[in-house]
Design a protein around this motif. Structure first.
Motif, mmCIF file in Angstrom:
data_model
loop_
_atom_site.group_PDB
_atom_site.id
_atom_site.type_symbol
_atom_site.label_atom_id
_atom_site.label_comp_id
_atom_site.label_asym_id
_atom_site.label_seq_id
_atom_site.Cartn_x
_atom_site.Cartn_y
_atom_site.Cartn_z
ATOM 1 N N GLY A 22 -14.421 -0.871 -10.198
ATOM 2 C CA GLY A 22 -14.327 0.457 -9.600
ATOM 3 C C GLY A 22 -13.176 0.679 -8.654
ATOM 4 N N GLU A 23 -12.163 -0.179 -8.719
ATOM 5 C CA GLU A 23 -11.018 -0.038 -7.816
ATOM 6 C C GLU A 23 -9.830 0.598 -8.528
ATOM 7 N N GLN A 24 -9.132 1.466 -7.813
ATOM 8 C CA GLN A 24 -7.857 1.962 -8.301
ATOM 9 C C GLN A 24 -6.831 0.876 -8.006
ATOM 10 N N ALA A 25 -6.124 0.428 -9.044
ATOM 11 C CA ALA A 25 -5.176 -0.675 -8.881
ATOM 12 C C ALA A 25 -3.849 -0.317 -9.528
ATOM 13 N N VAL A 26 -2.774 -0.770 -8.882
ATOM 14 C CA VAL A 26 -1.426 -0.442 -9.360
ATOM 15 C C VAL A 26 -0.536 -1.683 -9.297
ATOM 16 N N PRO A 27 0.453 -1.773 -10.197
ATOM 17 C CA PRO A 27 1.419 -2.861 -10.105
ATOM 18 C C PRO A 27 2.362 -2.658 -8.921
ATOM 19 N N VAL A 28 2.771 -3.758 -8.300
ATOM 20 C CA VAL A 28 3.695 -3.708 -7.151
ATOM 21 C C VAL A 28 4.926 -4.541 -7.477
ATOM 22 N N ARG A 29 6.079 -3.871 -7.515
ATOM 23 C CA ARG A 29 7.351 -4.542 -7.785
ATOM 24 C C ARG A 29 8.396 -4.276 -6.697
ATOM 25 N N ARG A 30 8.148 -3.268 -5.860
ATOM 26 C CA ARG A 30 9.131 -2.854 -4.862
ATOM 27 C C ARG A 30 8.463 -2.708 -3.488
ATOM 28 N N PRO A 31 9.254 -2.799 -2.418
ATOM 29 C CA PRO A 31 8.683 -2.616 -1.080
ATOM 30 C C PRO A 31 7.970 -1.270 -0.920
ATOM 31 N N SER A 32 8.500 -0.208 -1.524
ATOM 32 C CA SER A 32 7.846 1.105 -1.383
ATOM 33 C C SER A 32 6.465 1.109 -2.033
ATOM 34 N N GLU A 33 6.305 0.363 -3.136
ATOM 35 C CA GLU A 33 4.991 0.265 -3.788
ATOM 36 C C GLU A 33 4.044 -0.585 -2.953
ATOM 37 N N LEU A 34 4.570 -1.613 -2.299
ATOM 38 C CA LEU A 34 3.756 -2.430 -1.400
ATOM 39 C C LEU A 34 3.245 -1.587 -0.227
ATOM 40 N N ASP A 35 4.104 -0.716 0.293
ATOM 41 C CA ASP A 35 3.717 0.144 1.417
ATOM 42 C C ASP A 35 2.549 1.061 1.067
ATOM 43 N N ALA A 36 2.387 1.368 -0.221
ATOM 44 C CA ALA A 36 1.379 2.341 -0.653
ATOM 45 C C ALA A 36 -0.001 1.738 -0.888
ATOM 46 N N LEU A 63 6.159 -8.721 2.277
ATOM 47 C CA LEU A 63 4.867 -9.339 1.988
ATOM 48 C C LEU A 63 4.408 -10.221 3.145
ATOM 49 N N GLN A 64 5.318 -11.045 3.657
ATOM 50 C CA GLN A 64 4.968 -11.895 4.804
ATOM 51 C C GLN A 64 4.473 -11.057 5.975
ATOM 52 N N LYS A 65 5.164 -9.961 6.239
ATOM 53 C CA LYS A 65 4.787 -9.101 7.365
ATOM 54 C C LYS A 65 3.417 -8.465 7.142
ATOM 55 N N ARG A 66 3.182 -7.937 5.956
ATOM 56 C CA ARG A 66 1.882 -7.310 5.673
ATOM 57 C C ARG A 66 0.739 -8.322 5.795
ATOM 58 N N ILE A 67 0.969 -9.553 5.310
ATOM 59 C CA ILE A 67 -0.058 -10.598 5.426
ATOM 60 C C ILE A 67 -0.299 -10.926 6.898
ATOM 61 N N ALA A 68 0.776 -11.101 7.656
ATOM 62 C CA ALA A 68 0.649 -11.404 9.090
ATOM 63 C C ALA A 68 -0.051 -10.270 9.836
ATOM 64 N N ASP A 69 0.133 -9.035 9.349
ATOM 65 C CA ASP A 69 -0.502 -7.871 9.989
ATOM 66 C C ASP A 69 -1.947 -7.652 9.530
ATOM 67 N N GLY A 70 -2.450 -8.526 8.628
ATOM 68 C CA GLY A 70 -3.861 -8.463 8.256
ATOM 69 C C GLY A 70 -4.200 -7.824 6.925
ATOM 70 N N MET A 71 -3.214 -7.591 6.070
ATOM 71 C CA MET A 71 -3.520 -7.030 4.750
ATOM 72 C C MET A 71 -4.370 -8.025 3.954
ATOM 73 N N PRO A 72 -5.467 -7.578 3.329
ATOM 74 C CA PRO A 72 -6.254 -8.468 2.478
ATOM 75 C C PRO A 72 -5.455 -8.866 1.235
ATOM 76 N N VAL A 73 -5.506 -10.157 0.895
ATOM 77 C CA VAL A 73 -4.800 -10.662 -0.280
ATOM 78 C C VAL A 73 -5.702 -11.644 -1.014
ATOM 79 N N PHE A 74 -5.699 -11.547 -2.341
ATOM 80 C CA PHE A 74 -6.424 -12.455 -3.219
ATOM 81 C C PHE A 74 -5.384 -13.194 -4.046
ATOM 82 N N GLY A 75 -5.229 -14.494 -3.812
ATOM 83 C CA GLY A 75 -4.268 -15.299 -4.549
ATOM 84 C C GLY A 75 -4.973 -16.183 -5.559
ATOM 85 N N THR A 76 -4.521 -16.137 -6.821
ATOM 86 C CA THR A 76 -5.133 -16.953 -7.863
ATOM 87 C C THR A 76 -4.097 -17.919 -8.431
ATOM 88 N N CYS A 77 -4.443 -19.191 -8.494
ATOM 89 C CA CYS A 77 -3.594 -20.262 -9.026
ATOM 90 C C CYS A 77 -2.255 -20.277 -8.276
#
Length: 195
Positions: A22-36, A63-77
């Motif tokens: 049930g999540e809206q999900a989008v591909p991220v390739r650019r900093p502007s997409e990461l910001d969204a 990415l490092q900054k967003r992680i340090a600022d508390g963005m949730p991340v799920f890393g696989t393998c």
């Protein structure tokens, strides 16, 4: 909205699994997409290629900054390797995004021919989770605030840590997007919704 790091790896499969829960999900390739996006999945792939591509596409520092600022991340393998503060078995100069207080052994289970499947126990789930391991890492050491979610229960790798969580960071050694079982994506989506 949850993004999927889309420069390498099983991007389409993760997008499908997130849609399934049930999540809206989008591909991220650019900093502007990461910001969204509010959260991010770092898929499996090749960790050295992933960090080089992240640098080439000017995503590494954001990415490092967003992680340090508390963005949730799920890393696989490979995504688990990218989140680890420390890695062993990496190539000379290999960089990680960091944020997860663990030491990860790259390609710990062996080469492609050593890939395997196993049923894992998770306290959060009523039934075992069938996991697919492909050139997978394992966690050698965890920091004091890292919760071990699952370990291998049998075979030569018995006792090895293969799933961890620290606050808003979730990581698995295996590929949950390849099983058709959306419970881990649902677990991550719940973590994001609870913010």
């Amino acid at each position: 909205m949850i993004g999927v790091f889309a420069l390498q790896g099983n991007v389409r499969e993760h997008l499908q699994m997130l849609a399934q829960v049930g999540e809206q999900a989008v591909p991220v390739r650019r900093p502007s997409e990461l910001d969204a996006v509010d959260a991010l999945v770092l898929p499996g792939g090749e960790s050295t290629t992933m960090y080089k591509l992240a640098r080439s596409f000017e995503l590494f520092e954001p990415l490092q900054k967003r992680i340090a600022d508390g963005m949730p991340v799920f890393g696989t393998c490979a995504g688990m390797i990218m989140l680890a503060d420390r890695i062993t078995g990496g190539i000379e100069g290999q960089e990680t995004l960091g944020g997860l207080d663990v030491t990860v052994q790259r390609n710990a289970f062996g080469r492609q021919v050593d890939s395997f499947e196993a049923d894992l126990e998770f306290a959060a789930f009523d039934a075992p989770y069938h996991a697919v391991f492909i050139r997978a890492p394992w966690v050698e050491r965890v920091g004091p605030d890292v919760e071990v979610l699952s370990t291998v229960r049998s075979g030569p790798a018995m006792g090895r840590i293969v799933a961890v969580r620290h606050d808003r960071l979730l990581a698995t050694s295996f590929h949950p997007e390849m099983t058709g079982d959306a419970r881990l994506h649902g677990y991550f989506a719940d973590l994001v919704r609870d913010l």
